[in-house]
Design an enzyme around this catalytic site. Structure first.
Site, PDB file in Angstrom:
ATOM      1  N   LYS A  64       0.816  -1.228   0.000  1.00 26.64           N
ATOM      2  CA  LYS A  64       0.000   0.000   0.000  1.00 26.64           C
ATOM      3  C   LYS A  64       0.849   1.279   0.000  1.00 26.64           C
ATOM      4  CE  LYS A  64      -3.825  -2.310   2.134  1.00 26.64           C
ATOM      5  NZ  LYS A  64      -4.952  -2.305   3.024  1.00 26.64           N
ATOM      6  N   ASP A 100      -9.646   2.343   3.113  1.00 27.09           N
ATOM      7  CA  ASP A 100      -9.538   1.458   4.289  1.00 27.09           C
ATOM      8  C   ASP A 100     -10.015   2.116   5.579  1.00 27.09           C
ATOM      9  OD1 ASP A 100      -8.533  -0.878   3.203  1.00 27.09           O
ATOM     10  OD2 ASP A 100      -6.446  -0.264   3.430  1.00 27.09           O
TER      11      ASP A 100
END
Ligand code: NDP
Length: 264
Positions: A64, A100
């Protein structure tokens, strides 16, 4: 023309994202397909994305932060944390987002009176959650195996410790954001430490989904209310799918069909 999407990760075979997104596309006759790509080297993300001719992607462990650097432009909250879990292709540019943190906030809505949170782990997911929690004026403590990633959290004004200098206090919620337990049976910290931490919390959550991790097993044994990462996965997936389809699909339908895919 059919659009192609993928999730990138290492490991990636456990990911439910293809099932979730394909279920939405199929039921709503959206001309797209979502696959998975095992990527070991995060620096190859952009060239792999372009070679596959993708319209968009999700990024999971451990890429990420690499995804943030792979993008030509990063928008919104992802810019604040330097962590990207969703990429959209706009013209010839890769645009990065982070869904997220909002997904996790949604997932813990049913936990009450949360003021103090201990985050175990200091990777991409921990960064996104800590930054979002601080925006919500919560008191955040971070515990990680190694020191190297703690500086970000100290700058955020979190208390941040490694396993040996950790100072135990009491928590409303303890969240495991490490990958310990994902493809092994490890705990996110030594057993004695985890036992004493869980004796001092009201709620427990794990970002890992689809399995009872050793961490959740201890919470269960201690009769602590807990949840795995399935609701977080669902919520971040709904937000990512809205980005993929430019909100052409109805959010309620996206959620309904993603939920349905969990039974497949
Ligand atoms: P990163 O690779 O960025 O970070 C991993 C973290 O885990 C680091 O802090 C690392 O510590 C720690 N760690 C790794 N192995 C161990 C171990 N054996 N013992 C203790 N600590 C360990 O990963 P991400 O933040 O991207 O993802 C973390 C987890 O969250 C994954 O399991 C992922 O599947 C899950 N996740 C789930 C989501 C959902 O929707 N439910 C969404 C996002 C993530 P160190 O710094 O010392 O290396």
């Amino acid at each position: 023309m059919k659009k192609l999407f993928s999730i990138f990760g290492d490991p990636v075979s456990h990911s439910r994202s293809p099932l979730m997104h394909n279920s939405v596309f199929t039921h709503l006759h959206y001309n797209a397909c979502y696959t998975r790509t095992h990527l070991e080297d995060g620096t190859k993300l952009k060239e792999t994305f372009l070679a596959l001719g993708l319209s968009g992607a999700n990024i999971t462990v451990p890429h990420k932060e690499a995804a943030f650097h792979a993008c030509d432009e990063v928008r919104g909250f992802a810019n604040k944390v330097g962590v990207v879990n969703t990429i959209i292709k706009e013209g010839s540019k890769l645009i990065g987002y982070n869904t997220d943190a909002d997904g996790f906030i949604y997932a813990i809505e049913k936990f009450h009176n949360i003021r103090t949170i201990l985050i175990i782990g200091a990777g991409g997911t921990a960064k996104a959650l800590a930054t979002k929690f601080i925006e919500h004026n919560l008191n955040i403590i971070v515990l990680n195996r190694s020191d190297s990633r703690l500086a970000y959290f100290k700058e955020l004004s979190c208390s941040a410790y490694n396993w040996s200098d950790f100072k135990l206090s009491s928590y409303d919620l303890v969240v495991n954001t490490t990958s310990a337990g994902l493809k092994d049976e490890e705990l996110p910290a030594p057993k004695k430490l985890i036992e004493s931490i869980l004796d001092n919390t009201t709620y427990v959550a794990d970002a890992i989904y689809g399995k009872m991790t050793p961490f959740l097993k201890i919470a269960h044994k201690k009769n602590i209310e807990y949840k795995d990462g399935a609701d977080m996965l669902l919520a971040q997936g709904v937000l990512a799918n809205e980005l993929f389809t430019h909100k052409e699909l109805d959010k309620k339908n996206i959620q309904k069909w993603m939920q349905h895919s969990f039974q497949l």
